[in-house]
Design a protein around this motif. Sequence first.
Motif, mmCIF file in Angstrom:
data_model
loop_
_atom_site.group_PDB
_atom_site.id
_atom_site.type_symbol
_atom_site.label_atom_id
_atom_site.label_comp_id
_atom_site.label_asym_id
_atom_site.label_seq_id
_atom_site.Cartn_x
_atom_site.Cartn_y
_atom_site.Cartn_z
ATOM 1 N N MET A 1 0.837 -1.173 0.000
ATOM 2 C CA MET A 1 0.000 0.000 0.000
ATOM 3 C C MET A 1 0.886 1.241 0.000
ATOM 4 N N GLU A 2 0.536 2.184 -0.806
ATOM 5 C CA GLU A 2 1.306 3.426 -0.887
ATOM 6 C C GLU A 2 0.481 4.545 -0.272
ATOM 7 N N TRP A 3 1.103 5.291 0.653
ATOM 8 C CA TRP A 3 0.402 6.385 1.315
ATOM 9 C C TRP A 3 0.820 7.692 0.696
ATOM 10 N N HIS A 4 -0.135 8.578 0.546
ATOM 11 C CA HIS A 4 0.135 9.895 -0.010
ATOM 12 C C HIS A 4 -0.274 10.954 0.991
ATOM 13 N N VAL A 5 0.584 11.930 1.185
ATOM 14 C CA VAL A 5 0.308 13.054 2.065
ATOM 15 C C VAL A 5 0.474 14.315 1.244
ATOM 16 N N SER A 6 -0.476 15.220 1.354
ATOM 17 C CA SER A 6 -0.369 16.458 0.585
ATOM 18 C C SER A 6 0.771 17.319 1.110
ATOM 19 N N ARG A 7 1.257 18.204 0.296
ATOM 20 C CA ARG A 7 2.354 19.088 0.699
ATOM 21 C C ARG A 7 1.959 19.933 1.905
ATOM 22 N N THR A 8 0.704 20.381 1.970
ATOM 23 C CA THR A 8 0.245 21.160 3.119
ATOM 24 C C THR A 8 0.365 20.337 4.393
ATOM 25 N N ASP A 9 -0.035 19.054 4.354
ATOM 26 C CA ASP A 9 0.099 18.188 5.520
ATOM 27 C C ASP A 9 1.552 18.022 5.909
ATOM 28 N N GLU A 10 2.436 17.841 4.941
ATOM 29 C CA GLU A 10 3.858 17.702 5.232
ATOM 30 C C GLU A 10 4.399 18.958 5.896
ATOM 31 N N GLU A 11 3.999 20.121 5.403
ATOM 32 C CA GLU A 11 4.470 21.367 5.997
ATOM 33 C C GLU A 11 3.978 21.497 7.430
ATOM 34 N N HIS A 44 3.874 13.049 11.738
ATOM 35 C CA HIS A 44 3.941 12.600 10.348
ATOM 36 C C HIS A 44 3.466 11.150 10.224
ATOM 37 N N GLY A 45 3.898 10.300 11.150
ATOM 38 C CA GLY A 45 3.495 8.898 11.121
ATOM 39 C C GLY A 45 2.000 8.724 11.254
ATOM 40 N N GLN A 46 1.398 9.474 12.180
ATOM 41 C CA GLN A 46 -0.051 9.324 12.346
ATOM 42 C C GLN A 46 -0.807 9.923 11.169
ATOM 43 N N GLU A 47 -0.251 10.946 10.513
ATOM 44 C CA GLU A 47 -0.890 11.481 9.313
ATOM 45 C C GLU A 47 -0.840 10.463 8.163
ATOM 46 N N LEU A 48 0.264 9.741 8.060
ATOM 47 C CA LEU A 48 0.369 8.711 7.023
ATOM 48 C C LEU A 48 -0.665 7.610 7.228
ATOM 49 N N LEU A 49 -0.874 7.241 8.482
ATOM 50 C CA LEU A 49 -1.823 6.173 8.784
ATOM 51 C C LEU A 49 -3.262 6.639 8.727
ATOM 52 N N SER A 50 -3.510 7.902 8.987
ATOM 53 C CA SER A 50 -4.862 8.464 9.054
ATOM 54 C C SER A 50 -5.442 8.171 10.435
ATOM 55 N N GLU A 74 -3.463 0.246 14.523
ATOM 56 C CA GLU A 74 -4.335 -0.021 13.386
ATOM 57 C C GLU A 74 -5.078 1.263 13.072
ATOM 58 N N SER A 75 -5.111 1.561 11.790
ATOM 59 C CA SER A 75 -5.843 2.742 11.336
ATOM 60 C C SER A 75 -6.920 2.309 10.362
ATOM 61 N N VAL A 76 -7.648 3.281 9.858
ATOM 62 C CA VAL A 76 -8.645 2.965 8.850
ATOM 63 C C VAL A 76 -7.980 2.491 7.557
ATOM 64 N N LYS A 77 -6.671 2.718 7.426
ATOM 65 C CA LYS A 77 -5.940 2.331 6.216
ATOM 66 C C LYS A 77 -5.183 1.014 6.343
ATOM 67 N N ALA A 78 -4.551 0.781 7.515
ATOM 68 C CA ALA A 78 -3.640 -0.357 7.614
ATOM 69 C C ALA A 78 -3.312 -0.661 9.073
ATOM 70 N N TYR A 79 -2.687 -1.827 9.279
ATOM 71 C CA TYR A 79 -2.127 -2.193 10.583
ATOM 72 C C TYR A 79 -0.612 -2.121 10.461
#
Length: 140
Positions: A1-11, A44-50, A74-79
Amino acid sequence: MEWHVSRTDEENTVSQLPENLRYTDDHLWVRVDGDTVTTGLTAHGQELLSEIVLVELPEVGDEVQVGGTAGGVESVKAYNDLYASVAGEVVAVNEALVEEPGLVNEDPYGDGWIYRLRPSDPGAVDELLDAAVYRATIDQ
């Protein structure tokens, strides 16, 4: 699974990065608290997981080794397993996360901490990434 975070979230993640902590490539943070170290998941880690829906805590008294499993999230996306960044004995766990796993999302560097341990080698924390190096890994 590939996670995407927007640039605003990264900032936002970079602006929330406490300078007094150490970090791992696995998006964990470590803080020295006297003779113990506290570990949690970075913003950042929790943003990646959602949205975090479950936190599996290690047991008080467990001996963990660097790279060994020390719980999971475990998140809504992955464990994802949580891998110990420092070896030692688990001396406390954040029981509040059992009922409120979302604390990891809401306050990753405060009420969302996961476990504390007494390190086998207190100097091992110094080998972890400082904020500048961790920030550079996020920016890649």
